[in-house]
Design a protein around this motif. Structure first.
Motif, PDB file in Angstrom:
ATOM      1  N   LEU A   1       0.822  -1.206   0.000  1.00 53.50           N
ATOM      2  CA  LEU A   1       0.000   0.000   0.000  1.00 53.50           C
ATOM      3  C   LEU A   1       0.860   1.261   0.000  1.00 53.50           C
ATOM      4  O   LEU A   1       0.513   2.254  -0.637  1.00 53.50           O
ATOM      5  CB  LEU A   1      -0.936  -0.003   1.216  1.00 53.50           C
ATOM      6  N   THR A   2       1.998   1.209   0.702  1.00 53.00           N
ATOM      7  CA  THR A   2       2.902   2.360   0.708  1.00 53.00           C
ATOM      8  C   THR A   2       3.442   2.622  -0.696  1.00 53.00           C
ATOM      9  O   THR A   2       3.483   3.772  -1.158  1.00 53.00           O
ATOM     10  CB  THR A   2       4.068   2.121   1.682  1.00 53.00           C
ATOM     11  N   LEU A   3       3.850   1.558  -1.377  1.00 51.86           N
ATOM     12  CA  LEU A   3       4.353   1.692  -2.737  1.00 51.86           C
ATOM     13  C   LEU A   3       3.255   2.174  -3.684  1.00 51.86           C
ATOM     14  O   LEU A   3       3.483   3.039  -4.536  1.00 51.86           O
ATOM     15  CB  LEU A   3       4.910   0.353  -3.219  1.00 51.86           C
ATOM     16  N   TYR A   4       2.073   1.619  -3.518  1.00 44.33           N
ATOM     17  CA  TYR A   4       0.965   1.989  -4.395  1.00 44.33           C
ATOM     18  C   TYR A   4       0.579   3.457  -4.233  1.00 44.33           C
ATOM     19  O   TYR A   4       0.423   4.182  -5.219  1.00 44.33           O
ATOM     20  CB  TYR A   4      -0.247   1.097  -4.116  1.00 44.33           C
TER      21      TYR A   4
ATOM     22  N   ARG B   1      -0.823   5.546  -7.307  1.00 42.26           N
ATOM     23  CA  ARG B   1      -2.045   6.343  -7.137  1.00 42.26           C
ATOM     24  C   ARG B   1      -1.810   7.824  -7.379  1.00 42.26           C
ATOM     25  O   ARG B   1      -2.695   8.524  -7.901  1.00 42.26           O
ATOM     26  CB  ARG B   1      -2.634   6.116  -5.739  1.00 42.26           C
ATOM     27  N   SER B   2      -0.639   8.294  -7.032  1.00 49.30           N
ATOM     28  CA  SER B   2      -0.340   9.711  -7.241  1.00 49.30           C
ATOM     29  C   SER B   2      -0.414  10.090  -8.716  1.00 49.30           C
ATOM     30  O   SER B   2      -0.759  11.231  -9.059  1.00 49.30           O
ATOM     31  CB  SER B   2       1.047  10.039  -6.677  1.00 49.30           C
ATOM     32  N   LEU B   3      -0.091   9.136  -9.598  1.00 54.09           N
ATOM     33  CA  LEU B   3      -0.166   9.401 -11.038  1.00 54.09           C
ATOM     34  C   LEU B   3      -1.610   9.527 -11.511  1.00 54.09           C
ATOM     35  O   LEU B   3      -1.882  10.198 -12.518  1.00 54.09           O
ATOM     36  CB  LEU B   3       0.528   8.278 -11.812  1.00 54.09           C
TER      37      LEU B   3
ATOM     38  N   ILE C   1      -2.230  -8.090  -3.382  1.00 49.40           N
ATOM     39  CA  ILE C   1      -1.826  -7.898  -1.991  1.00 49.40           C
ATOM     40  C   ILE C   1      -2.165  -9.138  -1.169  1.00 49.40           C
ATOM     41  O   ILE C   1      -3.257  -9.701  -1.268  1.00 49.40           O
ATOM     42  CB  ILE C   1      -2.503  -6.651  -1.389  1.00 49.40           C
ATOM     43  N   GLU C   2      -1.240  -9.522  -0.360  1.00 56.37           N
ATOM     44  CA  GLU C   2      -1.392 -10.733   0.464  1.00 56.37           C
ATOM     45  C   GLU C   2      -2.566 -10.619   1.427  1.00 56.37           C
ATOM     46  O   GLU C   2      -2.743  -9.608   2.102  1.00 56.37           O
ATOM     47  CB  GLU C   2      -0.087 -10.940   1.247  1.00 56.37           C
TER      48      GLU C   2
END
Length: 298
Positions: free
Chosen positions: A109-112, A117-119, A149-150
């Protein structure tokens, strides 16, 4: 037309007086079509009427151009911008999934949120889509990523949103619009659209929705509904008085997010039977959720 040419000439003269060199090759000119039923603009000689000259020669009309990273088209459609953002976000998501092998929810979620998502949300109050196909185009990126996601792979998209405590992209765009409306009301940003607010004793601050002239075509009705000057006030007027009178931004942001988390978030996605279009405007009309707004009429 003569006024625009006059302004171009003045800019050129100003640059010369101040020993500045303008990039004339980067000048672009776009003509928006106000009357789509008029076929005159489609004739080959019409472009000669809309010619403007610069130090680098004649400017010819273009069908689309990029302004501060947003693609604007002559027909005022955001389809090109939305498709480009979705493609770019999909490429970034594929890169993240290939480089980072962990599927830990916190890391994923941090990476996403930071890289994908920012894009998908850059300048979203401007181009916020209303077409279901465009909403689905953007939502599909988040749907595909969260499916990796796990611990939530077995859930459907709506259930994954709730389990991961994240909003749909559609809901987040409306949230951004409401945040910007608060800033306009409280003079934190310039009110370029001249949006007006009225203070009512029972319902607090309400935004004035500008009227649409009678006899407007379907095309102009669509442009009217999609414009921030209309969608912004309509969404703002959904807020209860307990929110629209808050004067501190962090408090408003926190309480707005808390309210939105209590409202069903079921964005339109292929294969799902949606109860409505998931907009706050539609949920507001649902009597079963009226208590979420304190039981007040807008």
């Amino acid at each position: 037309m003569s006024l625009l040419q006059y302004d171009l000439d003045r800019v050129t003269q100003w640059s010369i007086r101040n020993n500045m060199s303008l990039h004339g090759d980067k000048f672009e000119f776009m003509s928006h079509i106000a009357n789509r039923s008029n076929t005159l603009h489609q004739l080959p000689f019409t472009c000669e009427v809309y010619q403007y000259t610069t130090s680098k020669g004649i400017l010819m009309p273009v069908d689309q151009l990029r302004d501060l990273g947003v693609t604007v088209t002559a027909d005022l459609s955001w389809t090109t911008q939305i498709k480009a953002m979705a493609n770019k976000a999909r490429q970034k998501a594929a890169w993240v999934l290939s480089v980072f092998h962990t599927r830990n929810p916190t890391i994923m979620l941090t990476l996403y949120k930071s890289m994908v998502r920012s894009l998908l949300e850059y300048c979203c109050p401007l181009w916020n889509p209303r077409k279901v196909s465009e909403i689905q185009e953007l939502e599909r990126v988040q749907k595909t990523f969260t499916a990796r996601i796990e611990g939530v792979q077995h859930l459907n998209y709506w259930e994954r949103l709730e389990k991961l405590s994240i909003m749909s992209l559609q809901r987040r765009r409306e949230r951004y619009i409401l945040l910007h409306m608060w800033k306009i009301l409280n003079k934190a940003v310039s009110n370029d659209l001249k949006i007006q607010f009225v203070l009512r004793p029972r319902t607090g601050y309400k935004a004035v929705v500008p009227p649409l002239r009678g006899g407007a075509t379907t095309y102009h009705q669509s442009l009217y509904d999609n414009s921030f000057a209309v969608s912004g006030p309509r969404l703002w007027n959904c807020l209860p008085v307990s929110l629209n009178k808050i004067k501190e931004f962090d408090s408003f942001k926190r309480q707005l997010s808390s309210m939105l988390q209590r409202i069903p978030d079921k964005p339109p996605v292929p294969g799902y039977s949606c109860p409505n279009n998931n907009s706050l405007l539609q949920w507001k009309m649902d009597l079963t959720t009226l208590e979420l707004w304190g039981g007040q009429d807008s």
